[in-house]
Write a protein that holds these residues in place. Sequence first.
Motif, PDB file in Angstrom:
ATOM      1  N   SER A 178       4.742   0.228   0.064  1.00 15.25           N
ATOM      2  CA  SER A 178       3.408   0.814   0.207  1.00 15.25           C
ATOM      3  C   SER A 178       3.385   1.842   1.339  1.00 15.25           C
ATOM      4  O   SER A 178       2.448   1.892   2.134  1.00 15.25           O
ATOM      5  CB  SER A 178       2.362  -0.279   0.460  1.00 15.25           C
TER       6      SER A 178
ATOM      7  N   ARG B  79      -2.360  -0.963  -3.784  1.00 18.21           N
ATOM      8  CA  ARG B  79      -2.694  -0.624  -5.167  1.00 18.21           C
ATOM      9  C   ARG B  79      -2.118   0.721  -5.593  1.00 18.21           C
ATOM     10  O   ARG B  79      -2.084   1.049  -6.779  1.00 18.21           O
ATOM     11  CB  ARG B  79      -4.208  -0.606  -5.354  1.00 18.21           C
TER      12      ARG B  79
ATOM     13  N   LYS C 202       2.563   5.297  -7.358  1.00 17.67           N
ATOM     14  CA  LYS C 202       1.786   6.487  -7.707  1.00 17.67           C
ATOM     15  C   LYS C 202       2.151   7.650  -6.787  1.00 17.67           C
ATOM     16  O   LYS C 202       2.674   7.469  -5.685  1.00 17.67           O
ATOM     17  CB  LYS C 202       0.296   6.213  -7.603  1.00 17.67           C
TER      18      LYS C 202
ATOM     19  N   ASP D  15      -6.222   9.644  -3.109  1.00 16.95           N
ATOM     20  CA  ASP D  15      -5.891   9.185  -4.456  1.00 16.95           C
ATOM     21  C   ASP D  15      -6.820   9.931  -5.404  1.00 16.95           C
ATOM     22  O   ASP D  15      -8.010   9.627  -5.487  1.00 16.95           O
ATOM     23  CB  ASP D  15      -6.092   7.678  -4.567  1.00 16.95           C
TER      24      ASP D  15
ATOM     25  N   HIS E  84      -4.063  -2.333   4.766  1.00 17.42           N
ATOM     26  CA  HIS E  84      -3.472  -1.841   3.523  1.00 17.42           C
ATOM     27  C   HIS E  84      -2.661  -2.920   2.799  1.00 17.42           C
ATOM     28  O   HIS E  84      -2.407  -2.790   1.602  1.00 17.42           O
ATOM     29  CB  HIS E  84      -2.566  -0.644   3.827  1.00 17.42           C
TER      30      HIS E  84
ATOM     31  N   GLU F 237      -4.242  -7.325   0.254  1.00 21.20           N
ATOM     32  CA  GLU F 237      -4.231  -7.796  -1.133  1.00 21.20           C
ATOM     33  C   GLU F 237      -2.879  -8.420  -1.489  1.00 21.20           C
ATOM     34  O   GLU F 237      -2.823  -9.380  -2.275  1.00 21.20           O
ATOM     35  CB  GLU F 237      -4.541  -6.654  -2.096  1.00 21.20           C
TER      36      GLU F 237
END
Length: 544
Positions: A330, A344, A348, A363, A386, A389
């Motif tokens: 991440s 999340r 990406k 994002d 960050h 989760e």
Amino acid sequence: MSKVELYAAIRRDHRGGMTMREIERKHNVSWRTVRRAVDSVWPEPRKKLPPRPTALDPYKTVIDEILRADLDAPRKQRHTVTRLFHRLVEEHGADVSYQMVRRYVADRKPRILVESGKAPLEAFVPQTHQPGMEAEVDFGDVSVRLAGELVTCYLFSFRLSYSGKAVHRVFASCGQEAFFEGHVHALRTLGGVPRSKVRYDNLKAAVARVLGLSRARVETDRWIAFKSHFGIESFYCRPGIDGAHEKGGVEGQIGYFRRNHFTPVPEVESLAELNELVEQWDQHDGRRRIGSRPRTIDEYFEVERPLLMPLPEEPFETGRVFTPRVDRYSQIAVRTNRYSVPVRLIGKRVRVMLHASHLVVYDKNVEAARHERLIAKGSCRLELDHYLEALIRKPGAFPGATALEQARSAGKFTPVHDAWWAAAVRAHGDTEGTRALIEVLLMARHIPHEHLVAGLATALRAGALTADAVALEARKAAQTEDEPAPVTSSALGTGQPSATVTFLHEWKLNHLPPDTRPLPSVTPYDQLLRRRASGGDHREGEAQ
């Protein structure tokens, strides 16, 4: 007492009638000194000691002859210091060191050029600058103790040539982002753009390539667009130290600013705090006079300000865009450093807007993360938020997380967090206690940090080791922040407020929303009864 003052005192005593011996005893000097003072007002100059002989003295004439012969030799076949040293050793058997020969050649070669008449005449011509026409820009490095660590930052300086009005800004780097942001800040502070030209050296933020020995330059595309936006006309000085005098005003200004405001080394918590001090120093410097000028910098600037070109209305984006891909940790890599983003976004590609002092991660068009820009290369900045989760599914990774250590260092994870966490682990076990703490940390996205810490402290004192209890106490702290706490008899007796916690069902009952419905009425039912009674009488008449 200097020697001139001593001579004056001796002459004054001699004119007053004191004898030579009395003057000797009074001033504790010899009779020769008294005689010299009586004979002359000025002391004799101190005699220079003769130079100490060196092992190079017998070969200095040989070196001079070689250097003179080199004046007529082809440019690429002249003696270097190394070649000259080897010739002295091999041909003359000289027992000298290379450093000794190098120092002598560096001192003697320019003199031989002057004696031969082939040295260029270096002269400086005084210049007169018109108001609102020219300016000078440069960077200078400064040392700053930032958050307890000694780091090297870069001082941007934009100086108007006529008035000497200068605007400064400190950045973490001297890259193109800092170069542009320094210009924008300076032009907004000054209220306009010089009409003629701005002098620069050949820094990489503006110049892609220097073309030979001419003034022509290949400029970077973003710098060309920036100049066109603000209407700046650039003038580039000669490369190296030879062109420093062409913008000597800003060169001296940076040295003055560093000596007077960065000595001793300033200690600040952030660059924003330092730049607030820099703005105050700029205002203070506006009240000083430069050299023998009759007026202050601000007085000259009042004449120059109306003559500057107005600034364009639309802004110019000074940041640089990157599109890195988020790795499985991440994190994203930007300019040799790594920064965290929400988990999340793993896998990406995100858009990063890099500024001089911070960077923003998007994002699509939504801001996903914001970091202060790292100064040292190869560093890493992680936000604990960050990773929450992922940590709530893997609570065993929480105690050794790098983001947790950085949060502790930054003061975001306080000793109150640690104490509540330890108590929750004792009560619920490692996994559930850590998961409860992570749930509390997730609340920080909606509850201010200071209220959450207050809620943790209250819940810890009351032994309430659940996330719901911390949330309730944090909301109570937010509600009572501006209200004085009631003084109870128990508090007056013990000197400490009692630690209590409100349970969820009690809090819900005490905070029910107001009931705005009207009170119930039986009027419609009375109408039904009257209608029924009238219907019964009619049926009785029909029966009769």
